[in-house]
Design a protein around this motif. Structure first.
Motif, PDB file in Angstrom:
ATOM      1  N   GLU A 128      56.183  42.770  55.643  1.00  0.00           N
ATOM      2  CA  GLU A 128      55.032  43.472  56.222  1.00  0.00           C
ATOM      3  C   GLU A 128      55.246  43.728  57.710  1.00  0.00           C
ATOM      4  OE1 GLU A 128      50.476  42.234  57.202  1.00  0.00           O
ATOM      5  OE2 GLU A 128      51.073  42.119  55.093  1.00  0.00           O
ATOM      6  N   ASP A 175      47.100  41.206  60.462  1.00  0.00           N
ATOM      7  CA  ASP A 175      47.275  41.472  59.040  1.00  0.00           C
ATOM      8  C   ASP A 175      46.678  42.814  58.616  1.00  0.00           C
ATOM      9  OD1 ASP A 175      48.566  39.076  58.731  1.00  0.00           O
ATOM     10  OD2 ASP A 175      46.790  37.980  58.072  1.00  0.00           O
ATOM     11  N   LYS A 178      48.421  47.220  58.779  1.00  0.00           N
ATOM     12  CA  LYS A 178      48.920  48.140  57.750  1.00  0.00           C
ATOM     13  C   LYS A 178      47.820  49.090  57.290  1.00  0.00           C
ATOM     14  CE  LYS A 178      48.361  44.548  54.168  1.00  0.00           C
ATOM     15  NZ  LYS A 178      48.113  43.436  55.111  1.00  0.00           N
ATOM     16  N   TYR A 212      54.938  48.384  51.641  1.00  0.00           N
ATOM     17  CA  TYR A 212      54.382  47.048  51.882  1.00  0.00           C
ATOM     18  C   TYR A 212      54.353  46.192  50.618  1.00  0.00           C
ATOM     19  CZ  TYR A 212      52.794  48.441  56.548  1.00  0.00           C
ATOM     20  OH  TYR A 212      52.736  48.853  57.860  1.00  0.00           O
ATOM     21  N   ASN A 227      52.125  46.184  48.319  1.00  0.00           N
ATOM     22  CA  ASN A 227      50.760  45.676  48.270  1.00  0.00           C
ATOM     23  C   ASN A 227      49.917  46.673  47.473  1.00  0.00           C
ATOM     24  OD1 ASN A 227      47.961  45.223  48.975  1.00  0.00           O
ATOM     25  ND2 ASN A 227      48.660  43.944  50.666  1.00  0.00           N
TER      26      ASN A 227
END
Length: 280
Positions: free
Chosen positions: A9, A72, A75, A111, A113
């Motif tokens: 990340e 965090d 992104k 990422y 994610n």
């Protein structure tokens, strides 16, 4: 595995920030071509594009590369910024440029994610619908929108382009899902095998200590931070070094170890380096 994902990340944040600078350069070039008459776009619209790019591209890039923000939620800021920039370009120039909305989803895919990927998809569809709604209320360039009725604009303009985007999004999602499946199944298996095997853990601890003995004091600090999951930029910040100097140290370390597999080193030695990072 959490360390690997966290490192990934941070690295993607840094690479995406560099990419934002590149897109900013393309925006400047586009505006320049408009100003010299290559593209038939009004000056006011080029100014709007330039100001939007300044906020959505330059600001996040500076936050990451110059002020070293590692939050965090960074992104999400990057994906949101690129989606807003895509929507602005889409409504100012031409609705045929729907492919530009793939950019936020591609960035989200890096990422690994899924929540972020879903977010990019929802945000991009919303941006497409918003752009066409704006064109229904105020046509910035009448020749790119053949319909004047809002229902027709949404039906024949927005809906087909949303479907085009969603087709591309589905392919990106499948690619990311497959990649995550491979990574998240292979790496934990390796982690668990080392954790459950005490003899192997002792051997790896001895190997870690031997590596430290063969490194100089500065190389030792860089190596400990490296296997703790720090990116090059984070290592440079922690040790007050330049990125170039950190890269040189890491190259030397790789030569001494005979490997350039950074993630493998993290998985293998991370648990031995945690305590040492506190005193560096």
């Amino acid at each position: 595995m959490d360390i690997i994902i966290k490192k990934n990340e941070a690295e993607i944040n840094e690479n995406a920030a560099k990419g934002l600078w590149g897109i900013w350069g393309i925006v400047l070039l586009t505006d320049l071509l408009c100003w010299i008459g290559v593209f038939d776009i009004s000056f006011d619209m080029t100014v709007v594009l330039l100001l939007t790019a300044l906020v959505t591209l330059v600001v996040p890039a500076v936050m990451i590369l110059n002020f070293h923000f590692y939050n965090d939620r960074m992104k999400y800021l990057i994906v949101t910024a690129t989606a807003v920039m895509a929507g602005t370009s889409y409504v100012l120039f031409t609705f045929q440029a729907v492919i530009i909305f793939i950019v936020p989803s591609v960035i989200a895919g890096f990422y690994m994610n899924k929540r972020l990927l879903y977010y990019s998809g929802i945000l991009s569809v919303a941006a497409i619908l918003t752009a066409h709604t704006i064109s229904g209320m105020y046509l910035l360039q009448p020749w790119i929108e053949p319909f004047t009725d809002m229902a027709a604009i949404l039906r024949y303009g927005a809906a087909p382009r949303c479907l085009q985007y969603l087709g591309c999004f589905f392919l990106i999602f499948l690619m990311v899902d497959r990649y995550m499946e491979l990574i998240l199944h292979i790496a934990p298996a390796k982690e668990n095998s080392t954790n459950d095997d005490t003899d192997q853990e002792m051997e790896e601890k001895k190997e870690f200590e031997t590596i430290l003995q063969d490194l100089t004091q500065r190389e030792r600090s860089v190596f400990v931070l490296l296997v703790s999951g720090y990116t090059n930029m984070q290592i440079a910040d922690r040790l007050c070094l330049s990125n170039g100097t950190v890269k040189n140290y890491i190259s030397t370390i790789y030569e001494k170890l005979g490997t350039r597999e950074r993630n493998a080193l993290i998985i293998k030695f991370n648990r031995f380096a945690k305590e040492m990072t506190e005193v560096i």
